[in-house]
Design a protein around this motif. Structure first.
Motif, short mmCIF file in Angstrom:
data_model
loop_
_atom_site.label_atom_id
_atom_site.label_comp_id
_atom_site.label_asym_id
_atom_site.label_seq_id
_atom_site.Cartn_x
_atom_site.Cartn_y
_atom_site.Cartn_z
N LEU A 8 0.98 -1.22 -0.21
CA LEU A 8 0.08 -0.11 -0.13
C LEU A 8 1.01 1.16 0.02
CD1 LEU A 8 -2.62 -0.93 2.85
CD2 LEU A 8 -2.95 -1.16 0.31
N LYS A 9 0.39 2.12 -1.02
CA LYS A 9 1.28 3.47 -0.97
C LYS A 9 0.62 4.48 -0.26
CE LYS A 9 3.32 2.78 -5.62
NZ LYS A 9 3.31 3.38 -7.04
N SER A 10 1.30 5.26 0.44
CA SER A 10 0.85 6.15 1.27
C SER A 10 1.71 7.47 1.16
CB SER A 10 0.42 6.08 2.74
OG SER A 10 0.15 7.04 3.25
N GLU A 11 1.32 8.80 0.97
CA GLU A 11 2.12 9.87 1.23
C GLU A 11 2.17 10.42 2.40
OE1 GLU A 11 0.95 12.92 -1.50
OE2 GLU A 11 0.66 11.79 -3.10
N PRO A 12 3.54 10.24 3.24
CA PRO A 12 3.60 10.45 4.52
C PRO A 12 3.06 11.95 4.88
CG PRO A 12 5.70 10.00 3.39
CD PRO A 12 4.68 9.86 2.37
N GLU A 13 3.03 12.70 4.07
CA GLU A 13 2.36 14.19 4.14
C GLU A 13 0.84 13.85 4.68
OE1 GLU A 13 2.52 18.20 2.58
OE2 GLU A 13 4.04 17.07 2.90
N SER A 14 0.40 12.88 4.12
CA SER A 14 -1.31 12.81 4.58
C SER A 14 -1.23 11.56 5.83
CB SER A 14 -2.10 12.23 3.41
OG SER A 14 -1.63 11.19 2.81
N CYS A 15 -0.65 10.59 5.32
CA CYS A 15 -0.68 9.55 6.58
C CYS A 15 0.80 8.84 6.47
CB CYS A 15 -1.82 8.61 6.47
SG CYS A 15 -1.93 7.30 8.00
N SER A 16 1.76 9.11 7.29
CA SER A 16 2.90 8.21 7.57
C SER A 16 2.79 7.09 8.53
CB SER A 16 4.11 9.21 8.13
OG SER A 16 3.78 9.52 9.44
N ILE A 17 3.62 6.13 8.34
CA ILE A 17 3.35 5.05 9.36
C ILE A 17 3.48 5.40 10.70
CG2 ILE A 17 5.88 4.34 9.44
CD1 ILE A 17 4.71 1.34 9.00
N GLN A 18 4.28 6.76 10.95
CA GLN A 18 4.35 7.05 12.24
C GLN A 18 2.99 7.62 12.76
OE1 GLN A 18 6.56 7.80 9.98
NE2 GLN A 18 8.14 6.45 10.80
N ASP A 19 2.33 8.19 11.92
CA ASP A 19 0.75 8.81 12.05
C ASP A 19 0.15 7.34 12.37
OD1 ASP A 19 1.53 11.26 11.42
OD2 ASP A 19 0.83 11.12 9.33
N LEU A 20 0.13 6.58 11.58
CA LEU A 20 -0.57 5.34 11.91
C LEU A 20 -0.41 4.74 13.29
CD1 LEU A 20 -2.71 3.30 10.83
CD2 LEU A 20 -0.76 2.02 9.82
N ALA A 21 0.92 4.76 13.75
CA ALA A 21 1.45 4.10 15.06
C ALA A 21 0.73 5.12 16.35
CB ALA A 21 2.95 4.46 15.29
N ARG A 22 0.35 6.35 16.08
CA ARG A 22 -0.38 7.05 16.93
C ARG A 22 -1.94 7.20 16.87
NH1 ARG A 22 4.07 10.76 15.58
NH2 ARG A 22 3.09 11.57 13.83
N ALA A 23 -2.56 6.44 15.87
CA ALA A 23 -3.78 6.46 15.70
C ALA A 23 -4.40 5.67 16.66
CB ALA A 23 -4.18 6.11 14.28
N GLY A 126 10.86 -7.79 -11.27
CA GLY A 126 9.52 -8.04 -11.74
C GLY A 126 8.73 -7.48 -10.70
N MET A 127 8.95 -7.20 -9.81
CA MET A 127 8.07 -6.44 -8.39
C MET A 127 7.41 -5.28 -9.20
SD MET A 127 9.04 -5.56 -4.59
CE MET A 127 7.72 -5.42 -3.40
N GLU A 128 6.09 -5.43 -9.14
CA GLU A 128 5.25 -4.16 -9.61
C GLU A 128 5.94 -2.73 -9.20
OE1 GLU A 128 3.00 -3.89 -11.76
OE2 GLU A 128 2.31 -1.72 -11.40
N LEU A 129 6.14 -2.78 -7.98
CA LEU A 129 6.54 -1.55 -7.34
C LEU A 129 8.00 -0.83 -8.10
CD1 LEU A 129 6.42 0.63 -4.87
CD2 LEU A 129 8.41 -0.77 -3.88
N ARG A 135 2.20 3.13 -11.24
CA ARG A 135 1.61 4.21 -10.27
C ARG A 135 0.67 3.39 -9.51
NH1 ARG A 135 -0.31 8.62 -14.37
NH2 ARG A 135 -2.20 7.56 -13.64
N LEU A 136 0.38 2.19 -9.56
CA LEU A 136 -0.80 1.79 -8.65
C LEU A 136 -0.38 1.72 -7.27
CD1 LEU A 136 -3.19 -0.23 -9.63
CD2 LEU A 136 -1.80 -2.12 -9.36
N SER A 137 -1.55 2.06 -6.75
CA SER A 137 -1.24 2.34 -4.96
C SER A 137 -1.53 1.39 -4.13
CB SER A 137 -2.08 3.67 -4.86
OG SER A 137 -3.49 3.52 -4.79
#
Length: 157
Positions: A8-23, A126-129, A135-137
């Motif tokens: 899953l891609k996320s722009e840290p500006e909107s939700c970083s993994i650190q944000d998730l840790a605090r959620a 061969g990994m999609e990323l 650009r697949l998120s």
DNA sequence: GCCAACGTTGGC
DNA sequence: GCCAACGTTGGC
């Protein structure tokens, strides 16, 4: 259906993994996906499946940890909110176009794995990323790729 | 900030 | 159904 792995891609500006840790409950709904291919992948995600958490649109772009699916696909409420950035006026209440899943933090890697570094790993060819122009998120990750990335993340520096 | 690579839209 | 124009993603 065998257990699958995801990214899953996320722009840290909107939700970083650190944000998730605090959620609350370290859980968030994966709203805002407006791409059919990505949506279709979310539709087949099963409870307990895991995904890499990827920080995009930052320097350096990198895989930063692992999350787990804690709620399977259900309608994304933001499609009906005219004030939301991802509002979709064409979507109907009785047949929502867009769906989302809930994900919960599993772990933050001791160190982020930069895209640049991943490109040099032969086993990840061969990994999609890593595909040029990818650009697949929401994207699938093969079990072999999964194992390789996890091993890299755990490797002592 | 640039721009390549996409996906979507809409005229025809 | 084709395809040009446009908007977006996301690495660099």
């Amino acid at each position: 259906m065998p257990k699958r792995y995801w990214l899953l891609k996320s722009e840290p500006e909107s939700c970083s993994i650190q944000d998730l840790a605090r959620a609350k409950q370290q859980t968030t709904c994966w709203d805002g996906v407006r791409n059919y291919q990505a949506r279709n992948f979310m539709r087949v995600m099963k409870l307990g499946e895991q995904a890499f958490y990827y920080h995009s649109n930052v320097a350096p772009p990198c895989i930063v940890g692992i999350v787990e699916i804690v709620k399977e696909a259900y309608p994304d409420h933001t499609q009906f909110d005219p004030k939301d950035k991802h509002y979709d006026p064409k979507s109907k209440m009785n047949s929502p176009t867009w769906e989302m899943v809930d994900v919960k933090l599993v772990e933050i890697f001791p160190r982020p794995l930069a895209l640049e570094e991943l490109r040099e790993v032969a086993a990840l060819e061969g990994m999609e990323l890593l595909r040029r122009g990818s650009r697949l998120s929401v994207q699938p990750v093969s079990p072999e790729q999964w194992k390789t990335v996890v091993r890299l993340a755990k490797r002592k520096q």
